[in-house]
Motif scaffolding. Structure first.
Motif, PDB file in Angstrom:
ATOM      1  N   LEU A 269      58.315  73.503  61.476  1.00 56.94           N
ATOM      2  CA  LEU A 269      59.307  74.501  61.100  1.00 56.94           C
ATOM      3  C   LEU A 269      58.691  75.739  60.468  1.00 56.94           C
ATOM      4  N   VAL A 270      57.580  75.559  59.767  1.00 57.66           N
ATOM      5  CA  VAL A 270      56.935  76.682  59.087  1.00 57.66           C
ATOM      6  C   VAL A 270      55.755  77.143  59.929  1.00 57.66           C
ATOM      7  N   ASN A 271      55.907  78.274  60.556  1.00 54.43           N
ATOM      8  CA  ASN A 271      54.842  78.845  61.378  1.00 54.43           C
ATOM      9  C   ASN A 271      54.811  80.334  61.077  1.00 54.43           C
ATOM     10  N   PRO A 272      54.014  80.772  60.102  1.00 52.01           N
ATOM     11  CA  PRO A 272      54.086  82.160  59.639  1.00 52.01           C
ATOM     12  C   PRO A 272      53.926  83.177  60.771  1.00 52.01           C
ATOM     13  N   GLN A 273      54.764  84.172  60.756  1.00 50.91           N
ATOM     14  CA  GLN A 273      54.704  85.243  61.735  1.00 50.91           C
ATOM     15  C   GLN A 273      53.907  86.413  61.155  1.00 50.91           C
ATOM     16  N   THR A 274      53.040  87.002  61.953  1.00 49.78           N
ATOM     17  CA  THR A 274      52.300  88.163  61.481  1.00 49.78           C
ATOM     18  C   THR A 274      53.161  89.404  61.634  1.00 49.78           C
ATOM     19  N   LYS A 275      52.674  90.516  61.110  1.00 46.45           N
ATOM     20  CA  LYS A 275      53.424  91.770  61.212  1.00 46.45           C
ATOM     21  C   LYS A 275      53.253  92.424  62.574  1.00 46.45           C
ATOM     22  N   ASP A 276      52.324  91.914  63.376  1.00 43.01           N
ATOM     23  CA  ASP A 276      52.082  92.503  64.686  1.00 43.01           C
ATOM     24  C   ASP A 276      52.918  91.789  65.734  1.00 43.01           C
ATOM     25  N   GLY A 277      53.619  92.534  66.571  1.00 41.47           N
ATOM     26  CA  GLY A 277      54.504  91.942  67.558  1.00 41.47           C
ATOM     27  C   GLY A 277      53.848  91.787  68.915  1.00 41.47           C
ATOM     28  N   MET A 278      54.099  90.661  69.576  1.00 42.64           N
ATOM     29  CA  MET A 278      53.561  90.425  70.912  1.00 42.64           C
ATOM     30  C   MET A 278      54.048  91.475  71.907  1.00 42.64           C
ATOM     31  N   ALA A 279      55.313  91.849  71.810  1.00 43.21           N
ATOM     32  CA  ALA A 279      55.850  92.824  72.760  1.00 43.21           C
ATOM     33  C   ALA A 279      55.100  94.149  72.678  1.00 43.21           C
ATOM     34  N   THR A 280      54.777  94.571  71.472  1.00 38.07           N
ATOM     35  CA  THR A 280      54.046  95.825  71.291  1.00 38.07           C
ATOM     36  C   THR A 280      52.639  95.714  71.877  1.00 38.07           C
ATOM     37  N   ILE A 281      52.000  94.572  71.646  1.00 33.01           N
ATOM     38  CA  ILE A 281      50.653  94.355  72.174  1.00 33.01           C
ATOM     39  C   ILE A 281      50.656  94.387  73.700  1.00 33.01           C
ATOM     40  N   LEU A 282      51.611  93.701  74.304  1.00 28.81           N
ATOM     41  CA  LEU A 282      51.656  93.643  75.765  1.00 28.81           C
ATOM     42  C   LEU A 282      51.973  95.002  76.378  1.00 28.81           C
ATOM     43  N   ALA A 283      52.675  95.844  75.624  1.00 27.18           N
ATOM     44  CA  ALA A 283      53.016  97.182  76.132  1.00 27.18           C
ATOM     45  C   ALA A 283      51.858  98.161  76.011  1.00 27.18           C
ATOM     46  N   ASP A 284      50.822  97.815  75.249  1.00 21.18           N
ATOM     47  CA  ASP A 284      49.678  98.704  75.062  1.00 21.18           C
ATOM     48  C   ASP A 284      48.839  98.712  76.342  1.00 21.18           C
ATOM     49  N   PRO A 285      48.577  99.877  76.934  1.00 20.07           N
ATOM     50  CA  PRO A 285      47.819  99.926  78.196  1.00 20.07           C
ATOM     51  C   PRO A 285      46.382  99.422  78.063  1.00 20.07           C
ATOM     52  N   ARG A 286      45.866  99.322  76.847  1.00 27.80           N
ATOM     53  CA  ARG A 286      44.502  98.831  76.663  1.00 27.80           C
ATOM     54  C   ARG A 286      44.431  97.312  76.677  1.00 27.80           C
ATOM     55  N   THR A 287      45.572  96.661  76.603  1.00 27.35           N
ATOM     56  CA  THR A 287      45.606  95.206  76.532  1.00 27.35           C
ATOM     57  C   THR A 287      45.304  94.581  77.891  1.00 27.35           C
ATOM     58  N   VAL A 288      44.512  93.523  77.871  1.00 27.62           N
ATOM     59  CA  VAL A 288      44.226  92.721  79.061  1.00 27.62           C
ATOM     60  C   VAL A 288      44.740  91.311  78.796  1.00 27.62           C
ATOM     61  N   THR A 289      45.383  90.700  79.770  1.00 28.67           N
ATOM     62  CA  THR A 289      45.831  89.322  79.603  1.00 28.67           C
ATOM     63  C   THR A 289      45.035  88.407  80.521  1.00 28.67           C
ATOM     64  N   TYR A 290      44.833  87.179  80.045  1.00 33.30           N
ATOM     65  CA  TYR A 290      44.130  86.175  80.837  1.00 33.30           C
ATOM     66  C   TYR A 290      44.864  84.849  80.699  1.00 33.30           C
ATOM     67  N   ASP A 291      45.268  84.277  81.830  1.00 32.50           N
ATOM     68  CA  ASP A 291      46.038  83.032  81.828  1.00 32.50           C
ATOM     69  C   ASP A 291      45.133  81.820  82.049  1.00 32.50           C
ATOM     70  N   LEU A 292      45.376  80.783  81.277  1.00 30.59           N
ATOM     71  CA  LEU A 292      44.762  79.482  81.519  1.00 30.59           C
ATOM     72  C   LEU A 292      45.875  78.548  81.986  1.00 30.59           C
ATOM     73  N   ARG A 293      45.781  78.072  83.198  1.00 30.14           N
ATOM     74  CA  ARG A 293      46.833  77.215  83.751  1.00 30.14           C
ATOM     75  C   ARG A 293      46.261  75.856  84.115  1.00 30.14           C
ATOM     76  N   ILE A 294      46.959  74.823  83.723  1.00 19.99           N
ATOM     77  CA  ILE A 294      46.500  73.479  84.011  1.00 19.99           C
ATOM     78  C   ILE A 294      47.011  73.052  85.388  1.00 19.99           C
ATOM     79  N   THR A 295      46.214  72.242  86.097  1.00 22.21           N
ATOM     80  CA  THR A 295      46.618  71.729  87.400  1.00 22.21           C
ATOM     81  C   THR A 295      47.829  70.822  87.237  1.00 22.21           C
ATOM     82  N   ASN A 296      48.672  70.772  88.292  1.00 20.48           N
ATOM     83  CA  ASN A 296      49.884  69.942  88.226  1.00 20.48           C
ATOM     84  C   ASN A 296      49.604  68.556  87.657  1.00 20.48           C
TER      85      ASN A 296
END
Length: 324
Positions: free
Chosen positions: A174-201
């Motif tokens: 239940l207690v999972n501290p949130q930082t002041k930085d928002g994921m939505a803002t980070i993802l909207a930044d053109p300098r951001t790169v995302t990398y997905d790790l996906r597990i096999t079925n």
């Protein structure tokens, strides 16, 4: 076959605060009929706000327990009465065993709103993280066992609450501290790169309720980046089976021989051998956790070292009803 889960690393930098209506969410029952949204308190004297969305037109109950049992649990029962008015009652479990939960002398749960439609009842309430009431549960950073229940019968009063028709227990952070930085803002930044790790079925076994599943993944050859956020991505419909995830770095160990060979991390005869060599934490998530965002001046290095090429993705699945 259940194709379940992955983690998304957000790489590079920056950002600002983002306010969400509810920052946390969990499905408490295997049939997805009892869903919980909440906002944690910002400090020990502040309030937790909860929203229960339950497939019932009667009453719903939520409790906080040390071991998943009713005994000595802290409970709240809520409903929308025949006149359309929401009601709430702060209660506690008997000292021992199961039984009718009496009302607390001090009522510490505050009703915010309540409504119902043809299929669901939605109740929003709040309570302090520590009410200083011996009949209430102090919410801490430990994993909490939430007990839940409901019945389609509408109570005529707080003294007329029929026995539950459905009940269960779910372990949630239940207690999972949130930082002041928002994921939505980070993802909207053109300098951001995302990398997905996906597990096999993964096909969950039907002869045991829990499965730890491990897979070695080779990282691409990129220049050095910094992880500044991560997000758990669970395939829609499979949320109830996913308990937690850990992403380990394997240092400079060559794990090539394990590529394409996912397996149970633990079984009755052996330990998945790569687990002994991959011990650096890149990401951790458990039920109740949401996006994790580093403070804007921090990050965890990744890529850039050609010798550090492999990560281990460990998944813990929970299938208490042994659903095929």
């Amino acid at each position: 076959m259940l194709t379940v889960t992955s983690v998304l690393f957000v790489l590079f930098a920056v950002s600002s605060a983002q306010q969400l209506t509810f920052t946390h969410h969990a499905v408490l029952d295997p049939n997805e009929k009892f869903q919980l949204n909440w906002n944690p308190a910002t400090d020990g004297s502040d309030y937790f706000t909860f929203e229960c969305v339950v497939a019932t037109r009667g009453w719903l109950g939520l409790g906080f327990s040390s071991n998943g049992a009713m005994a000595a649990a802290d409970m709240v029962i809520a409903w929308v009465d025949a006149s359309g008015n929401p009601q709430i009652s702060d209660r506690h479990g008997p000292a021992q065993g199961n039984g009718y939960p009496p009302a607390d002398i001090k009522q510490d749960y505050e009703l915010i709103s309540g409504r119902k439609n043809d299929t669901h009842t939605i109740i929003t309430f709040r309570r302090k993280q520590d009410t200083c009431d011996p009949q209430d549960w102090k919410i801490t950073s430990d994993t909490t066992r939430l007990i839940w229940a409901y019945n389609d019968q509408v109570p005529t009063s707080a003294d007329d609450i029929s026995k539950h028709t459905e009940r269960g227990v779910k372990s949630v952070q239940l207690v999972n501290p949130q930082t002041k930085d928002g994921m939505a803002t980070i993802l909207a930044d053109p300098r951001t790169v995302t990398y997905d790790l996906r597990i096999t079925n993964v096909t969950l076994p039907t002869d045991k309720r829990t499965l730890y599943w491990c897979e070695i993944i080779e990282l691409p050859t990129w220049n050095k980046h910094h992880i500044i956020a991560n997000r758990m991505m669970v395939q829609k419909g499979n949320e109830r089976y996913v308990h937690h995830l850990v992403v380990y770095g394997c240092g400079e160990e060559d794990m090539s021989e394990h590529l394409g060979k996912p397996a149970a991390c633990f079984d009755d005869t052996q330990v998945f051998s790569p687990m002994q060599m991959c011990t650096d934490y890149h990401a951790v998530w458990a039920v109740g956790g949401e996006d994790f965002v580093y403070p804007s001046n921090m990050g965890a290095p990744i890529f850039g070292n050609s010798k550090q090429r492999f990560v281990l993705l460990e998944m813990h699945y929970d299938n208490p009803d042994l659903t095929p």
